[in-house]
Design an enzyme around this catalytic site. Structure first.
Site, short mmCIF file in Angstrom:
data_model
loop_
_atom_site.label_atom_id
_atom_site.label_comp_id
_atom_site.label_asym_id
_atom_site.label_seq_id
_atom_site.Cartn_x
_atom_site.Cartn_y
_atom_site.Cartn_z
N HIS A 362 -36.99 16.20 5.50
CA HIS A 362 -37.03 15.13 6.02
C HIS A 362 -35.70 15.33 6.64
O HIS A 362 -34.87 15.69 6.24
CB HIS A 362 -37.55 14.23 4.92
CG HIS A 362 -36.45 13.90 4.46
ND1 HIS A 362 -34.96 12.84 4.28
CD2 HIS A 362 -36.44 14.38 2.80
CE1 HIS A 362 -35.02 13.10 3.13
NE2 HIS A 362 -35.51 13.66 2.58
N ASP A 373 -29.47 15.97 0.49
CA ASP A 373 -30.34 15.61 0.63
C ASP A 373 -30.59 14.61 1.90
O ASP A 373 -29.80 13.31 1.99
CB ASP A 373 -31.05 14.16 -0.77
CG ASP A 373 -32.51 13.56 -0.81
OD1 ASP A 373 -32.84 14.40 0.54
OD2 ASP A 373 -32.34 12.59 -2.11
N GLU A 410 -39.12 9.15 4.84
CA GLU A 410 -39.20 10.09 3.28
C GLU A 410 -38.80 9.30 2.35
O GLU A 410 -39.38 9.23 1.19
CB GLU A 410 -38.81 11.62 3.62
CG GLU A 410 -39.51 12.29 2.09
CD GLU A 410 -38.68 11.87 1.04
OE1 GLU A 410 -38.99 12.98 -0.21
OE2 GLU A 410 -37.88 11.20 1.02
N GLU A 411 -37.60 8.96 2.47
CA GLU A 411 -36.68 7.80 1.67
C GLU A 411 -37.76 6.58 1.54
O GLU A 411 -37.26 6.40 -0.07
CB GLU A 411 -35.57 8.15 1.96
CG GLU A 411 -34.43 9.31 2.40
CD GLU A 411 -34.43 9.90 0.83
OE1 GLU A 411 -35.16 9.11 -0.22
OE2 GLU A 411 -33.80 11.57 0.30
N ASP A 439 -36.96 20.89 1.41
CA ASP A 439 -36.41 19.20 0.94
C ASP A 439 -34.52 18.96 0.65
O ASP A 439 -33.92 19.40 1.63
CB ASP A 439 -37.16 17.97 -0.39
CG ASP A 439 -36.74 16.77 0.13
OD1 ASP A 439 -35.11 16.46 0.34
OD2 ASP A 439 -37.45 15.94 -0.20
N HIS A 523 -24.24 14.08 -6.25
CA HIS A 523 -24.04 13.07 -6.23
C HIS A 523 -25.53 12.71 -5.58
O HIS A 523 -25.03 11.84 -4.59
CB HIS A 523 -22.80 12.19 -5.80
CG HIS A 523 -21.44 12.45 -6.61
ND1 HIS A 523 -21.30 13.56 -6.35
CD2 HIS A 523 -20.26 11.82 -7.08
CE1 HIS A 523 -19.72 14.06 -7.10
NE2 HIS A 523 -19.84 12.10 -7.30
ZN LIG Z 1 -34.87 13.94 0.53
#
Ligand SMILES: [Zn+2]
Ligand SMILES: *[C@@H]1O[C@H](CO)[C@@H](O)[C@H](O)[C@H]1NC(C)=O
Ligand SMILES: *[C@@H]1O[C@H](CO)[C@@H](O)[C@H](O)[C@H]1NC(C)=O
Ligand SMILES: *[C@@H]1O[C@H](CO)[C@@H](O)[C@H](O)[C@H]1NC(C)=O
Ligand SMILES: *[C@@H]1O[C@H](CO)[C@@H](O)[C@H](O)[C@H]1NC(C)=O
Ligand SMILES: *[C@@H]1O[C@H](CO)[C@@H](O)[C@H](O)[C@H]1NC(C)=O
Ligand SMILES: *[C@@H]1O[C@H](CO)[C@@H](O)[C@H](O)[C@H]1NC(C)=O
Ligand SMILES: *[C@@H]1O[C@H](CO)[C@@H](O)[C@H](O)[C@H]1NC(C)=O
Ligand SMILES: *[C@@H]1O[C@H](CO)[C@@H](O)[C@H](O)[C@H]1NC(C)=O
Ligand SMILES: *[C@@H]1O[C@H](CO)[C@@H](O)[C@H](O)[C@H]1NC(C)=O
Ligand SMILES: *[C@@H]1O[C@H](CO)[C@@H](O)[C@H](O)[C@H]1NC(C)=O
Ligand SMILES: *[C@@H]1O[C@H](CO)[C@@H](O)[C@H](O)[C@H]1NC(C)=O
Ligand SMILES: *[C@@H]1O[C@H](CO)[C@@H](O)[C@H](O)[C@H]1NC(C)=O
Length: 708
Positions: A362, A373, A410-411, A439, A523
C-alpha cells in the site's frame, strides 16, 4: 483465547495494521536444517536481479514517498508517479479508481476535569523536532482515528486494559460500572477498532487509546536510553493514529460490503463495521495524568491480574477507576466523504496469461513520512520493477503474468485492495497463482514472514540465496539470520492487503523486517516514522531495504519463471494436522464435546490427494511432458479455492477461508479452523459441530481439485 494469541502481545515493533505480525506461531518443531552456504550460487537471471538492487536509489524513492502528505484519497500525483516509474521499467501501467467512503479529521479536543474543579488539557499533538523536517510541515496530519465517529462525550472514565472482551469480563467481575462511562484503553493486543467495538458493546460512550512504553522492550528512557531524535527510545509525545474499523467483521469500503465501490454503487448502512462512539489516540506522556487521576479508585492494576494490564508509564498504578467526579470531555469532529482513491497497477504479460502472480504494497500513510509503514515497501517495489526491467532488456520473458499493485486506503481498512479484488474476482479466481504482500518492508533488522502453507517451501529456500546484512555482519544469509532469530513461518491473520486474496482462496505471503526488544523503537503511525528516523535509526544506508527487495524479487522470479510451479500443496496436510491438535486441546479445555472425526478424515483424504499430486508432478517433470505440467500447475494454482465457503464464517460473510481467519476479538492474530474454534470459544457446541462438517467439506473440495 489460546496461547498463540498471547505471543503476539509480546513487546516489539508494530507494523501497519498489525503488531508483531510474523510471529503468530503455532507449535511447529523448529526444523533442523544446515545453514546456507556462502558464496551463494546464482544463475544468470537471478544474478541480474540481485545486482540491480542499489541502496542509493532505494533511498531516493524513499525520500520521495516520505516528503508529501499521502493519506488515503489525497495524493493522486503520488499514485501517478508510481505508475510512471513502473512504466519506465517496462510495465504497462494504469490507475484503477474507486469511489469510497472515508472520513478526515476536522477538529478534536480532550479535557480532564478533576473533582476539585481543576482541569488538564492534553495538546493531542506530537512535538515538532528541528532535526526531522516533516514534523513541522504545515500540512502534517492531526492525531485521529480513521472511520471514527463524530461526536462529543463527557463522563467519568474507566481504565479497561487492552480492551479485549476478556478485559471487560474482568471489569464486570470486579463490579466496575461501565455503562455511560468513557473507556481509557492501552494499545497492544487486539486491533484498535475492536477495543472501541468492545467498549461500545458495554454501553460506554467514548474511548481514548494510549501508547505505552511497555511495548518498547529495553529501549526506554526509564532504562536510561535517550529518546528520538537524540537516541533510539520512543519520543514521549508520539501518538499512534490508525483505523477503528471493525476489521475482523469486514474490511474494505464499509458502504459496499462484498461488492465494488463505483460512483453509482448502492451504499449500505455502516453500523456493523464502524463505531458509533467517538475515540481519540493519545501519547503516553499525555495519558499519564489521566491514569494518575484514577489512582486510589477501583481496583489497582496488579490486582486486576490480566495479561498486559499494567504498563510502564512511570508513577501510575493502572487502577480501574472510575474516580468519582473526575471526568473526561472528549470531542471528535470528522468530515465524512465519499471520494476517489487510486490503485496503481503495472503489468507484464506472461506467455501463460491464465497464470498470474500479484505483488502488492500500500502507498497511503497516516503521516507525511511513512518511511516504514508503508513506503519502505513502496521504495522496494520501484527497485523491484527496475530489476525486472533489466531482466527484460536481456530478452527474458516471464512464463506467467506479473501484476504490481500500489494500493490506496489500506490504512482505513484494506480498502484499495478489497475493492480491486471485488472488481476483478472472476479473473482472479481463474488465473491467480499467489499474492505476495510487502507492507512495512523494514522497521528493524530481523526478517519475518507469514504465509499460506503452499508457499512455505519456496519462501524458505529463497532465503538461502540472499545475503542479509545483520548487526554489522555481511557474511550470513537471510535464512541463517531468520533461523536464529525466528525460524518459523507465521500464520496469516489480518492487518494488511493479503486479506482479500486469502479469503477468496488465493495463497499469499506477507514479509518484512522488524526490530527486536533491543532495537530502536519504531514509531508506528506517528510523525516520527520518517525518512530521518529511518536513515538514522531504522535502516541507516537502506541496506535492509535492499536485502528484502532482493528476496521478494527472487521469490517473484521463481513463481513466474519455473516450469513447474514452486508451490507445495502437501504442506497444508501437515499444518492442518497441527491445527487439528490445537483445536482438540481447545475443546478438551472447554465444557463441551465436539466430534472431530469428519475433519480428521478429510485431512487424511487431503494428504492422499497431495501424495498423488506429487507423484504426477514428478512424472510430468521427469518425462518433460508440457501438457501434463500444465495440468499439474493448474491444480497447484486452483486447489486452495476449495478452502473457501460462499456464505463466509458465522456473522462475517466476507471471511470465506475456513482454514485461517483473523480472530473475531484479535483482528490481527489468526484463528485456525475459525468456524469451529470460535464457536467453541463462544460456548456454542451445536454451531461448532455444524462447522466441523462445513470445514471438512471444504477440505474435501480442495483435495478433489488436487486429486489425479
Ligand atoms: Zn501499512
Ligand atoms: C548456523 O550458524 C549459527 C551461527 O551463525 C550457529 O549458531 C548455528 O549453530 C548454525 N546452525 C547449524 C545447523 O549449523
Ligand atoms: C504528494 O506526494 C508528493 C511526494 O511526496 C508531494 O511532493 C506532493 O506535495 C504531495 N501532494 C499533496 C497534494 O500533498
Ligand atoms: C486538583 O487536583 C489535582 C489532582 O490531584 C491537583 O493536581 C490540583 O492541584 C488540584 N487543584 C486544586 C485547586 O486543588
Ligand atoms: C532486557 O535486557 C536484558 C539483559 O540484556 C534481557 O535479559 C531481557 O530479556 C531484556 N528484556 C526485554 C523485555 O527484552
Ligand atoms: C492471576 O491469574 C492467574 C491465572 O488466571 C492465577 O493463576 C493467579 O493466581 C492470579 N494471581 C493473583 C494474584 O490473583
Ligand atoms: C462538542 O465539544 C466541542 C468542544 O468542547 C464544542 O465546541 C462543541 O460545541 C460541542 N458540540 C456539541 C454538539 O455539543
Ligand atoms: C496483455 O494481455 C492483455 C490480455 O490479453 C492484453 O489486453 C494487453 O494488451 C496485453 N498487454 C501488452 C502490453 O501486451
Ligand atoms: C562472520 O564474520 C565474523 C567476523 O567477521 C565471524 O566472527 C563469524 O564467525 C562469521 N560467521 C560466519 C557464519 O561465517
Ligand atoms: C549504501 O550502502 C553503503 C554500504 O554498503 C553505504 O556506504 C552508503 O552510504 C549507502 N548509501 C546510501 C545512500 O545510504
Ligand atoms: C483429541 O484428544 C483426545 C484426548 O483428549 C485424544 O484421545 C484424541 O485422540 C485426540 N484426537 C485428535 C484428532 O487429536
Ligand atoms: C466450565 O464450567 C465450569 C462450571 O460451570 C466453569 O466454572 C468454567 O469456567 C467453565 N469453563 C469454560 C472453559 O467455559
Ligand atoms: C448456537 O448456534 C446455533 C446455530 O447457528 C443457533 O441456532 C443458536 O441460537 C446458537 N446458540 C446460542 C446459545 O447462541
Amino acid at each position: 483465547m489460546r496461547s498463540l494469541l498471547i505471543l503476539i502481545a509480546a513487546i516489539g515493533a508494530q507494523a501497519c495494521q498489525r503488531e508483531r505480525s510474523f510471529r503468530n506461531h503455532h507449535r511447529h518443531a523448529k526444523r533442523q536444517e544446515n545453514n546456507a552456504t556462502i558464496p551463494i550460487v546464482l544463475d544468470a537471471n537471478e544474478q541480474t536481479l540481485i545486482d540491480s538492487f542499489d541502496n542509493a536509489s532505494i533511498s531516493t524513492w524513499s525520500y520521495y514517498y516520505t516528503h508529501g502528505a499521502h493519506v488515503a484519497g489525497q495524493n493522486k500525483s503520488m499514485a501517478q508517479w508510481t505508475a510512471d516509474r513502473w512504466a519506465e521499467y517496462g510495465f504497462t501501467s494504469r490507475l484503477d479508481e474507486y469511489y469510497v467512503y472515508l472520513n478526515y479529521p476536522v477538529s478534536h479536543s480532550l479535557q480532564l476535569n478533576y473533582a476539585n474543579g481543576s482541569t488538564y488539557t492534553p495538546s493531542l499533538v506530537e512535538a515538532v523536532l528541528e532535526e526531522d523536517d516533516v514534523t513541522s510541515y504545515p500540512n502534517r496530519i492531526p492525531t485521529f482515528h480513521g472511520y471514527s465517529f463524530s461526536g462529543n462525550a463527557s463522563a467519568e472514565y474507566v481504565y479497561v486494559g487492552r480492551g479485549q472482551q476478556v478485559d471487560f469480563k474482568r471489569l464486570q467481575a470486579l463490579g466496575v460500572e461501565l455503562e455511560g462511562k468513557i473507556a481509557l484503553a492501552k494499545y497492544g493486543g487486539p486491533f484498535r477498532g475492536l477495543k472501541v467495538k468492545n467498549a461500545q458493546e458495554h454501553g460506554m460512550i467514548g474511548a481514548i487509546i494510549f501508547t505505552d512504553p511497555i511495548d518498547d522492550g529495553n529501549v526506554t528512557e526509564a532504562k536510561g536510553v535517550a529518546a528520538y531524535p537524540n537516541g533510539p527510545a520512543r519520543n514521549p509525545t508520539s501518538v499512534q493514529r490508525g483505523s477503528v474499523q471493525f476489521l475482523s467483521i469486514y474490511p474494505g469500503d464499509p458502504t459496499t460490503p462484498g461488492y465494488v465501490s463505483k460512483e453509482d454503487s448502492p451504499r449500505a448502512d455502516t453500523s456493523l463495521s464502524v463505531p458509533s462512539i467517538p475515540s481519540l489516540p493519545i501519547s503516553w506522556l499525555e495519558a499519564q495524568p489521566l491514569l494518575r487521576a484514577l489512582d486510589g479508585y477501583g481496583t489497582v492494576g496488579r490486582t486486576v491480574n490480566r495479561t498486559g494490564w499494567v504498563g510502564a508509564i512511570p508513577d501510575v498504578t493502572y487502577s480501574t477507576g472510575p474516580a468519582p467526579g473526575a471526568t473526561l470531555s472528549l470531542s471528535n469532529v470528522m468530515e465524512d466523504k465519499t471520494t476517489w482513491i487510486w490503485d496503481a497497477i503495472g503489468i507484464i504479460n506472461g506467455t501463460n496469461q491464465d497464470e498470474v502472480v500479484i505483488v502488492g504494497n500500500h502507498r497511503d500513510a497516516w503521516v507525511v513520512g511513512g518511511a516504514a509503514d508503508p513506503n519502505s515497501g513502496s521504495a522496494v517495489l520501484i527497485e523491484l520493477a527496475k530489476a525486472f526491467g533489466k531482466l527484460l532488456e536481456t530478452g527474458w520473458k516471464p512464463t506467467r503474468t506479473i501484476v504490481l499493485c500500489s494500493w490506496d486506503a489500506e490504512e482505513y481498512g484494506l480498502v484499495g485492495s478489497t475493492e480491486w479484488v471485488e472488481e476483478y474476482i472472476p479473473w482472479l479466481t481463474n488465473a491467480a497463482v499467489s499474492y505476495l504482500n510487502i507492507d512495512v518492508a523494514v522497521s528493524g533488522p530481523i526478517p519475518g514472514i507469514a504465509a499460506s502453507p503452499d508457499l512455505h517451501t519456496i519462501s524458505r529456500s529463497i532465503m538461502k540465496k540472499i545475503i542479509w546484512p545483520y548487526r554489522g555482519t555481511t557474511n550470513r544469509t537471510m535464512y541463517d539470520v531468520w533461523e536464529e532469530e525466528d525460524g518459523e513461518v507465521g500464520v496469516l491473520g489480518s492487518g494488511s492487503d493479503y486479506t482479500s486474496f486469502l479469503h477468496r482462496g488465493i495463497g499469499a505471503i506477507d514479509m518484512g523486517a522488524e526490530g527486536g526488544p533491543d532495537d530502536p523503537v519504531y514509531h508506528y503511525h506517528s510523525n516520527y516514522d520518517s525518512y530521518h528516523w529511518m536513515s538514522t535509526f531504522g535502516d541507516p544506508g537502506f541496506i535492509t531495504h535492499k536485502a528484502i527487495g532482493q528476496y521478494l524479487a527472487l521469490l517473484l522470479y521463481h513463481l513466474v519463471n519455473d516450469a513447474s510451479l514452486p508451490l507445495e500443496p502437501a504442506n497444508y496436510g501437515a499444518d492442518m494436522k497441527t491445527y487439528l491438535e490445537e483445536l482438540n486441546e481447545t475443546i478438551a479445555s472447554s465444557n463441551g464435546t465436539v466430534d472431530l472425526s469428519a475433519l480428521s478424515s478429510a485431512i487424511t483424504t487431503f494428504e492422499a490427494s497431495a501424495a498423488q499430486f506429487n507423484a504426477l508432478r514428478s512424472f510430468a517433470i521427469s518425462s518433460n511432458n508440457a501438457e501434463l505440467l500444465k495440468v499439474v500447475n493448474h491444480k497447484a494454482r486452483d486447489f486452495s479455492r476449495g478452502f473457501t465457503s460462499q456464505g463466509g464464517l458465522p456473522g462475517r460473510e466476507f471471511f470465506q477461508n475456513l482454514i485461517f481467519a483473523p480472530g473475531m476479538d484479535t483482528g490481527y492474530a489468526p484463528a485456525t479452523f475459525p468456524g469451529i474454534t470460535e464457536s467453541v470459544t463462544a460456548g456454542n457446541f451445536t454451531l461448532a459441530q455444524e462447522w466441523v462438517g462445513k470445514t471438512a467439506r471444504a477440505i474435501l473440495v480442495a483435495a478433489a481439485i488436487l486429486k489425479t
